[in-house]
Design an enzyme around this catalytic site. Structure first.
Site, PDB file in Angstrom:
ATOM      1  N   LYS A 184     -70.206 133.360 150.096  1.00  0.00           N
ATOM      2  CA  LYS A 184     -69.089 133.240 151.011  1.00  0.00           C
ATOM      3  C   LYS A 184     -68.011 132.310 150.483  1.00  0.00           C
ATOM      4  O   LYS A 184     -66.872 132.327 150.949  1.00  0.00           O
ATOM      5  CB  LYS A 184     -69.593 132.665 152.360  1.00  0.00           C
ATOM      6  CG  LYS A 184     -70.678 133.447 153.035  1.00  0.00           C
ATOM      7  CD  LYS A 184     -71.216 132.591 154.214  1.00  0.00           C
ATOM      8  CE  LYS A 184     -72.560 133.111 154.633  1.00  0.00           C
ATOM      9  NZ  LYS A 184     -73.229 132.195 155.559  1.00  0.00           N
TER      10      LYS A 184
ATOM     11  N   GLU B  77     -64.760 133.435 142.044  1.00  0.00           N
ATOM     12  CA  GLU B  77     -65.754 132.450 142.504  1.00  0.00           C
ATOM     13  C   GLU B  77     -65.066 131.194 143.005  1.00  0.00           C
ATOM     14  O   GLU B  77     -63.960 130.875 142.564  1.00  0.00           O
ATOM     15  CB  GLU B  77     -66.669 132.050 141.336  1.00  0.00           C
ATOM     16  CG  GLU B  77     -67.949 132.854 141.237  1.00  0.00           C
ATOM     17  CD  GLU B  77     -68.979 132.479 142.295  1.00  0.00           C
ATOM     18  OE1 GLU B  77     -68.613 131.948 143.353  1.00  0.00           O
ATOM     19  OE2 GLU B  77     -70.162 132.752 142.058  1.00  0.00           O
ATOM     20  N   ASP B  78     -65.712 130.488 143.920  1.00  0.00           N
ATOM     21  CA  ASP B  78     -65.169 129.189 144.317  1.00  0.00           C
ATOM     22  C   ASP B  78     -65.539 128.115 143.307  1.00  0.00           C
ATOM     23  O   ASP B  78     -64.764 127.220 143.036  1.00  0.00           O
ATOM     24  CB  ASP B  78     -65.657 128.805 145.728  1.00  0.00           C
ATOM     25  CG  ASP B  78     -67.168 128.842 145.860  1.00  0.00           C
ATOM     26  OD1 ASP B  78     -67.818 129.597 145.125  1.00  0.00           O
ATOM     27  OD2 ASP B  78     -67.717 128.114 146.705  1.00  0.00           O
TER      28      ASP B  78
ATOM     29  N   ASP C 220     -71.074 126.285 138.606  1.00  0.00           N
ATOM     30  CA  ASP C 220     -71.885 125.072 138.478  1.00  0.00           C
ATOM     31  C   ASP C 220     -72.778 125.260 137.249  1.00  0.00           C
ATOM     32  O   ASP C 220     -72.351 125.026 136.124  1.00  0.00           O
ATOM     33  CB  ASP C 220     -72.659 124.873 139.778  1.00  0.00           C
ATOM     34  CG  ASP C 220     -73.428 123.575 139.835  1.00  0.00           C
ATOM     35  OD1 ASP C 220     -73.519 122.883 138.805  1.00  0.00           O
ATOM     36  OD2 ASP C 220     -73.954 123.223 140.914  1.00  0.00           O
TER      37      ASP C 220
ATOM     38  N   LYS D 189     -67.362 123.090 137.287  1.00  0.00           N
ATOM     39  CA  LYS D 189     -68.121 121.852 137.053  1.00  0.00           C
ATOM     40  C   LYS D 189     -68.530 121.854 135.589  1.00  0.00           C
ATOM     41  O   LYS D 189     -69.592 122.359 135.229  1.00  0.00           O
ATOM     42  CB  LYS D 189     -69.375 121.848 137.940  1.00  0.00           C
ATOM     43  CG  LYS D 189     -69.257 120.994 139.156  1.00  0.00           C
ATOM     44  CD  LYS D 189     -70.605 120.814 139.839  1.00  0.00           C
ATOM     45  CE  LYS D 189     -70.388 120.175 141.198  1.00  0.00           C
ATOM     46  NZ  LYS D 189     -71.641 119.967 141.934  1.00  0.00           N
TER      47      LYS D 189
ATOM     48  N   ARG E 104     -66.231 124.623 155.437  1.00  0.00           N
ATOM     49  CA  ARG E 104     -65.538 125.676 154.675  1.00  0.00           C
ATOM     50  C   ARG E 104     -64.071 125.794 155.082  1.00  0.00           C
ATOM     51  O   ARG E 104     -63.235 126.216 154.309  1.00  0.00           O
ATOM     52  CB  ARG E 104     -66.222 127.033 154.882  1.00  0.00           C
ATOM     53  CG  ARG E 104     -67.621 127.135 154.284  1.00  0.00           C
ATOM     54  CD  ARG E 104     -68.062 128.597 154.255  1.00  0.00           C
ATOM     55  NE  ARG E 104     -69.502 128.765 154.125  1.00  0.00           N
ATOM     56  CZ  ARG E 104     -70.146 128.863 152.967  1.00  0.00           C
ATOM     57  NH1 ARG E 104     -69.490 128.761 151.834  1.00  0.00           N
ATOM     58  NH2 ARG E 104     -71.449 129.039 152.932  1.00  0.00           N
TER      59      ARG E 104
HETATM   60  C1  PRP Z   1     -72.347 128.795 145.155  1.00  0.00           C
HETATM   61  C2  PRP Z   1     -71.023 129.278 144.565  1.00  0.00           C
HETATM   62  C3  PRP Z   1     -71.447 130.132 143.406  1.00  0.00           C
HETATM   63  C4  PRP Z   1     -72.727 129.481 142.954  1.00  0.00           C
HETATM   64  C5  PRP Z   1     -72.432 128.602 141.786  1.00  0.00           C
HETATM   65  O1  PRP Z   1     -72.783 129.752 146.064  1.00  0.00           O
HETATM   66  O2  PRP Z   1     -70.246 129.982 145.483  1.00  0.00           O
HETATM   67  O3  PRP Z   1     -71.672 131.474 143.789  1.00  0.00           O
HETATM   68  O4  PRP Z   1     -73.221 128.698 144.037  1.00  0.00           O
HETATM   69  O5  PRP Z   1     -73.603 128.019 141.297  1.00  0.00           O
HETATM   70  P1  PRP Z   1     -74.200 128.355 139.859  1.00  0.00           P
HETATM   71  O6  PRP Z   1     -73.050 128.347 138.877  1.00  0.00           O
HETATM   72  O7  PRP Z   1     -75.123 127.172 139.638  1.00  0.00           O
HETATM   73  O8  PRP Z   1     -74.908 129.643 139.890  1.00  0.00           O
HETATM   74  P2  PRP Z   1     -73.893 129.468 147.182  1.00  0.00           P
HETATM   75  O9  PRP Z   1     -75.204 130.023 146.715  1.00  0.00           O
HETATM   76  O10 PRP Z   1     -73.857 128.005 147.557  1.00  0.00           O
HETATM   77  O11 PRP Z   1     -73.402 130.374 148.391  1.00  0.00           O
HETATM   78  P3  PRP Z   1     -72.043 130.350 149.224  1.00  0.00           P
HETATM   79  O12 PRP Z   1     -70.942 130.877 148.321  1.00  0.00           O
HETATM   80  O13 PRP Z   1     -72.311 131.262 150.383  1.00  0.00           O
HETATM   81  O14 PRP Z   1     -71.760 128.925 149.654  1.00  0.00           O
END
Ligand code: PRP
Length: 180
Positions: free
Chosen positions: A42, A98-99, A102, A130, A165
């Site tokens: 999301k 993507e937001d 990580d 990040k 959010r």
């Molecule tokens: C977050 C974000 C990415 C992912 C990044 O999603 O939106 O999709 O984690 O992490 P990574 O690079 O370590 O894979 P999350 O699973 O928190 O779901 P959300 O978008 O619904 O908050």
């Protein structure tokens, strides 16, 4: 500022400017093409809505919910698609939105899926990167707004326990909120 935020990292104004800049770049790069923006829900929802409008090009949009598990090995087996797109991507230029990147495990698995489906090209567009936490070395954002350190960031789509959010800025969450 929200009482649970320690400080503001990027103001509404700074986000707006950065997204506009990114949109201009995308418009130049995709001139005459009709890319498909795929937002990973999301967290990407605010950024997706703004970057697509900033790009001002002929394009399609679609959404995916992907949760990634497991270790750094790059394989589509590491990601569970909870909601898939309904657009055929064969021969299509895809821009994944993507937001935050990580560890980059989610994005690398999602990219693999689009390659398997024979997308013409697959690019990464992220709001935040990040840079110090990457576990998948060969992943680099093609378009990004800001680099961030290894802090708990919230707002403009990013959550902690599904909260925050809707903040118009991106902030750092107070430690006491997530450390008990
Ligand atoms: C977050 C974000 C990415 C992912 C990044 O999603 O939106 O999709 O984690 O992490 P990574 O690079 O370590 O894979 P999350 O699973 O928190 O779901 P959300 O978008 O619904 O908050």
């Amino acid at each position: 500022m929200h009482k649970d935020a320690e400080r503001i990292l990027f103001t509404e104004e700074e986000i707006k400017n950065a997204v506009e800049k990114l949109g201009t770049q995308i418009r130049k790069d995709y001139d005459g093409k009709n890319p498909l923006f795929v937002g990973i829900l999301k967290g990407s929802v605010m950024f997706m809505a703004d970057v697509v409008r900033a790009a001002e090009i002929d394009c399609g949009i679609d959404f995916m919910v992907a949760k990634s598990y497991g270790n750094a090995a790059v394989s589509s087996g590491n990601v569970r698609i909870l909601k898939d797109i309904d657009t055929d991507v064969a021969g299509r230029d895809v821009i994944i939105v993507e937001d935050i990147l990580d560890t980059a495990r989610t994005i690398s698995s999602v990219m693999e899926i689009f390659r398997t489906r024979n997308a013409a090209s697959v690019k990464i567009c992220t709001l935040l990167d990040k840079v110090t936490t990457k576990k998948v070395a060969d992943i680099k954002a093609d378009y990004k707004c800001f680099d961030v350190g290894d802090e708990f960031v919230i707002g403009y789509g990013l959550d902690y326990a599904e909260q925050y959010r809707g903040l118009k800025y991106i902030g750092v969450l107070k430690r006491e909120i997530y450390e008990h």
